[in-house]
Design an enzyme around this catalytic site. Structure first.
Site, mmCIF file in Angstrom:
data_model
loop_
_atom_site.group_PDB
_atom_site.id
_atom_site.type_symbol
_atom_site.label_atom_id
_atom_site.label_comp_id
_atom_site.label_asym_id
_atom_site.label_seq_id
_atom_site.Cartn_x
_atom_site.Cartn_y
_atom_site.Cartn_z
ATOM 1 N N CYS A 20 0.795 -1.221 0.000
ATOM 2 C CA CYS A 20 0.000 0.000 0.000
ATOM 3 C C CYS A 20 0.826 1.269 0.000
ATOM 4 O O CYS A 20 1.945 1.314 0.510
ATOM 5 C CB CYS A 20 -0.879 0.049 1.242
ATOM 6 S SG CYS A 20 -1.876 -1.396 1.467
ATOM 7 N N GLY A 46 1.497 -0.293 -5.045
ATOM 8 C CA GLY A 46 0.257 -1.047 -5.204
ATOM 9 C C GLY A 46 -0.425 -0.655 -6.494
ATOM 10 O O GLY A 46 -0.728 0.510 -6.691
ATOM 11 N N ASN A 121 -1.205 1.742 5.489
ATOM 12 C CA ASN A 121 -0.081 1.012 4.910
ATOM 13 C C ASN A 121 0.525 0.187 6.033
ATOM 14 O O ASN A 121 0.961 0.742 7.049
ATOM 15 C CB ASN A 121 0.944 1.980 4.327
ATOM 16 C CG ASN A 121 2.207 1.286 3.791
ATOM 17 O OD1 ASN A 121 3.267 1.886 3.721
ATOM 18 N ND2 ASN A 121 2.086 0.036 3.406
ATOM 19 N N GLY A 122 0.560 -1.121 5.833
ATOM 20 C CA GLY A 122 1.095 -1.999 6.869
ATOM 21 C C GLY A 122 0.172 -3.185 7.052
ATOM 22 O O GLY A 122 -0.654 -3.474 6.189
ATOM 23 N N CYS A 255 11.445 -0.940 8.449
ATOM 24 C CA CYS A 255 11.617 -2.062 7.508
ATOM 25 C C CYS A 255 12.836 -1.821 6.629
ATOM 26 O O CYS A 255 12.840 -0.918 5.793
ATOM 27 C CB CYS A 255 10.368 -2.184 6.636
ATOM 28 S SG CYS A 255 10.607 -3.209 5.164
ATOM 29 N N TYR A 261 14.209 -2.594 -1.824
ATOM 30 C CA TYR A 261 13.324 -2.771 -2.975
ATOM 31 C C TYR A 261 12.056 -1.919 -2.995
ATOM 32 O O TYR A 261 11.713 -1.367 -4.023
ATOM 33 C CB TYR A 261 12.918 -4.257 -3.063
ATOM 34 C CG TYR A 261 11.922 -4.548 -4.161
ATOM 35 C CD1 TYR A 261 12.296 -4.474 -5.500
ATOM 36 C CD2 TYR A 261 10.603 -4.882 -3.863
ATOM 37 C CE1 TYR A 261 11.377 -4.730 -6.510
ATOM 38 C CE2 TYR A 261 9.682 -5.143 -4.873
ATOM 39 C CZ TYR A 261 10.071 -5.065 -6.188
ATOM 40 O OH TYR A 261 9.167 -5.318 -7.185
ATOM 41 N N SER A 302 14.829 -3.074 -10.668
ATOM 42 C CA SER A 302 15.128 -3.062 -9.238
ATOM 43 C C SER A 302 16.593 -3.329 -8.922
ATOM 44 O O SER A 302 17.093 -2.903 -7.894
ATOM 45 C CB SER A 302 14.229 -4.064 -8.519
ATOM 46 O OG SER A 302 14.285 -5.307 -9.179
ATOM 47 N N ASP A 364 20.754 -8.551 -8.893
ATOM 48 C CA ASP A 364 19.317 -8.399 -8.635
ATOM 49 C C ASP A 364 19.130 -8.045 -7.160
ATOM 50 O O ASP A 364 20.040 -8.227 -6.349
ATOM 51 C CB ASP A 364 18.570 -9.689 -8.982
ATOM 52 C CG ASP A 364 17.103 -9.421 -9.317
ATOM 53 O OD1 ASP A 364 16.637 -8.277 -9.143
ATOM 54 O OD2 ASP A 364 16.416 -10.371 -9.758
ATOM 55 N N ASP A 365 17.929 -7.540 -6.827
ATOM 56 C CA ASP A 365 17.721 -7.082 -5.451
ATOM 57 C C ASP A 365 17.514 -8.234 -4.482
ATOM 58 O O ASP A 365 17.940 -8.171 -3.331
ATOM 59 C CB ASP A 365 16.536 -6.098 -5.389
ATOM 60 C CG ASP A 365 15.254 -6.745 -5.826
ATOM 61 O OD1 ASP A 365 14.493 -7.198 -4.973
ATOM 62 O OD2 ASP A 365 15.002 -6.832 -7.043
ATOM 63 N N CYS A 401 6.845 -12.132 5.577
ATOM 64 C CA CYS A 401 6.614 -10.841 6.226
ATOM 65 C C CYS A 401 5.156 -10.759 6.656
ATOM 66 O O CYS A 401 4.270 -11.124 5.898
ATOM 67 C CB CYS A 401 6.923 -9.707 5.241
ATOM 68 S SG CYS A 401 6.494 -8.080 5.919
ATOM 69 N N CYS A 457 13.761 -3.617 11.278
ATOM 70 C CA CYS A 457 13.099 -4.912 11.076
ATOM 71 C C CYS A 457 13.819 -5.573 9.916
ATOM 72 O O CYS A 457 13.956 -4.988 8.837
ATOM 73 C CB CYS A 457 11.613 -4.758 10.740
ATOM 74 S SG CYS A 457 10.875 -6.386 10.377
ATOM 75 N N CYS A 460 12.408 -10.857 7.500
ATOM 76 C CA CYS A 460 12.342 -11.766 6.346
ATOM 77 C C CYS A 460 13.709 -12.367 6.032
ATOM 78 O O CYS A 460 13.806 -13.352 5.312
ATOM 79 C CB CYS A 460 11.730 -11.079 5.133
ATOM 80 S SG CYS A 460 12.410 -9.478 4.794
HETATM 81 S S1 SF4 Z 1 9.762 -8.743 7.485
HETATM 82 FE FE1 SF4 Z 1 11.069 -7.894 5.841
HETATM 83 S S2 SF4 Z 1 9.691 -6.904 4.408
HETATM 84 FE FE2 SF4 Z 1 8.550 -7.254 6.307
HETATM 85 S S3 SF4 Z 1 8.740 -5.361 7.483
HETATM 86 FE FE3 SF4 Z 1 10.385 -6.693 8.156
HETATM 87 S S4 SF4 Z 1 12.154 -6.243 6.813
HETATM 88 FE FE4 SF4 Z 1 10.314 -5.354 5.887
#
Ligand code: SF4
Length: 489
Positions: A20, A46, A121-122, A255, A261, A302, A364-365, A401, A457, A460
């Site tokens: 979003c 999005g 967003n989230g 994040c 990305y 990307s 690549d990313d 995520c 964060c 992932c």
């Molecule tokens: S899990 Fe990965 S994509 Fe999701 S908020 Fe955390 S760092 Fe970002």
């Protein structure tokens, strides 16, 4: 067996997707037109549906449509319908199944003391838990989106005024939320206490703006004022702007994937230009994972900034060895069986003259399922590449995520079930290298990752989630939350 649609949509799209983008403006006559432009700049966050809610001093106007902003928000729908000097909007990505008009934001409801709209967003990690409790008290939900939970919490709060009811609501939810809300008298912006998703404040000739990224300010010539702080709530009225902090302070966990990305490279998030960070990521990658090669080729778009950084740090020529077709719609995915076997290259094509006979570093990313990487590697080999060395501008993505990003189930993530050597064999490269976690942290300006208390964060990559995942507790069903996040429940 996958059908043609699966094969081609996977070829076109094997990334994590931020779900979003939000935008709001207060105090400007052509508010909805400005929101339309802002959402257009946020279209990368999005592409499947968008909505705008405006208020004209006596009534609210709502337009919500499936499709791209430029295609769906016509003059008739924007200028003629969405009247007023304040408006908020939302653009969303959604997976198939459960997505539909009823899930398009902003959500709007007539509450006891007037209309109220919210865009998010989230993703809330306790939305199902809260929803069940509300349903037991008689609440009826009209969508499968977690965002509607916030609307219900505001509606059912016993607090006396809207600010207090909004605070009461956001204190009960967990996870990632950058919110923009609108009532007849005010626009509210709010970031979760960890500040997982971005939200910035801008100004256009005295009209306050809230937006997911600074590129949405640039498109209308607005001034960037500042990032909202994690846990901050701003209230904009005709008298001005007020800032409050309704949560217990916590260490921020922005994040880190936004830098890799999601965010547009011309945006600045949390004080850092995204393009600069991506080039530094490429430079770190070149130091950590050097290659004896002839050229550096990005997987566009990307992988491009990281490939530039890699090429500069390694002293290797940067070449556009792959060309991207920018006109691939998500609907163009259903050719018949005979066409499928032709190896249709919808999104990328090799630039044979640059590649033939060369040892290439392909940048690549990230690698998600590995399907795109496999096809791209085959494509550059078919175009005559002598050696293909893949370098990835992030650590291996091993976990899903739950904070507003569409992610495949963990088992579908290549890195969750293979070693790096096995992945290299799967995508058929001569060598494969990922950026280390500390390399990523260095690229965003930290000396290294603080393993006791990570500064971002990075769940992932690390599997260490910065919040409780309440909806998962007791269910053992990771997918339930993932489906809820993507409108699939
Ligand atoms: S899990 Fe990965 S994509 Fe999701 S908020 Fe955390 S760092 Fe970002």
């Amino acid at each position: 067996m996958a059908d043609a649609a699966d094969v081609l949509s996977a070829e076109a799209d094997d990334h994590f997707h931020d779900e979003c983008g939000v935008f709001g403006i207060f105090g400007r006559q052509d508010a909805a037109a400005i929101v339309t432009l802002g959402l257009h700049a946020l279209q990368h966050r999005g592409q499947e549906a968008a909505g705008i809610v405006s208020y004209d001093g006596s009534q609210f106007h709502v337009e919500r449509h499936v499709g791209l902003i430029g295609d769906t928000f016509t003059k008739q729908r924007v200028i003629d319908s969405l009247k007023g000097n304040r408006a908020i909007g939302h653009t969303r990505y959604a997976t198939t199944g459960g997505a539909g008009v009823r899930n398009i934001q902003p959500f709007f409801a007539e509450l006891a003391d007037g209309g109220f709209a919210v865009a998010h967003n989230g993703n809330l990690t306790n939305a199902m838990t809260v929803q069940r409790a509300l349903q037991k008290q008689g609440s009826i939900f009209s969508s499968t989106s977690d965002t509607e939970t916030i609307l219900h919490l505001v509606a059912t709060s016993k607090e006396r005024d809207l600010n207090a009811r909004f605070i009461d609501a956001v204190r009960q939810v967990e996870g990632a939320f950058s919110l923009v809300a609108l009532s007849s008298k005010k626009m509210i912006g709010c970031r979760d206490p960890l500040g997982i998703r971005p939200l910035v404040l801008g100004d256009l000739d005295g009209a306050w703006i809230l937006a997911s990224e600074t590129c949405a300010l640039d498109i209308i010539g607005a001034r960037f004022v500042r990032d909202l702080k994690p846990g901050e709530m701003v209230i904009v009225t005709s008298k001005g702007i007020e800032s409050i902090f309704p949560f217990e302070p916590q260490k921020p966990r922005f994040c880190i994937f936004e830098y890799v990305y999601f965010a547009r490279p011309d945006s600045s998030v949390e004080g850092r230009n995204v393009y600069d960070v991506r080039k530094r990521i490429g430079a770190e990658l070149a130091l950590e994972s050097p290659v004896d090669a002839d050229i550096v080729v990005p997987v566009p778009d990307s992988g491009t900034p990281a490939a530039i950084g890699f090429s500069q740090a390694a002293g290797l020529p940067f070449e556009l060895g792959i060309i991207r077709n920018h006109y691939v719609g998500r609907t163009f995915i259903s050719p018949g069986d005979s066409i499928r076997h032709m190896g249709v290259k919808l999104k990328h094509n090799a630039n044979r003259r640059m590649i033939e006979g060369k040892r290439i570093v392909l940048v690549d990313d990230s690698i998600v399922r590995g399907t795109t990487s496999q096809k791209i590697v085959q494509m550059v080999r078919d175009a005559g590449a002598k050696e293909v060395h893949m370098r990835i501008a992030s650590p291996p993505t091993r976990a899903s995520c739950f904070y507003g990003v569409d992610t495949p189930e963990k088992s579908k993530l290549l890195a969750s079930r293979m070693t790096i050597e096995e992945m290299a064999e799967f995508i058929r490269v001569d060598s494969l290298g990922f950026l280390s976690m500390n390399g990523l942290y260095r690229a965003v300006g930290e000396a290294s990752r603080n393993d006791e208390q990570p500064q971002y964060c990075d769940a992932c990559f690390s599997g260490q989630y910065p919040t409780r995942l309440a909806d998962l507790e007791g269910t053992d069903n990771v997918r339930s939350l993932s489906l809820l996040a993507t409108g699939g429940l």
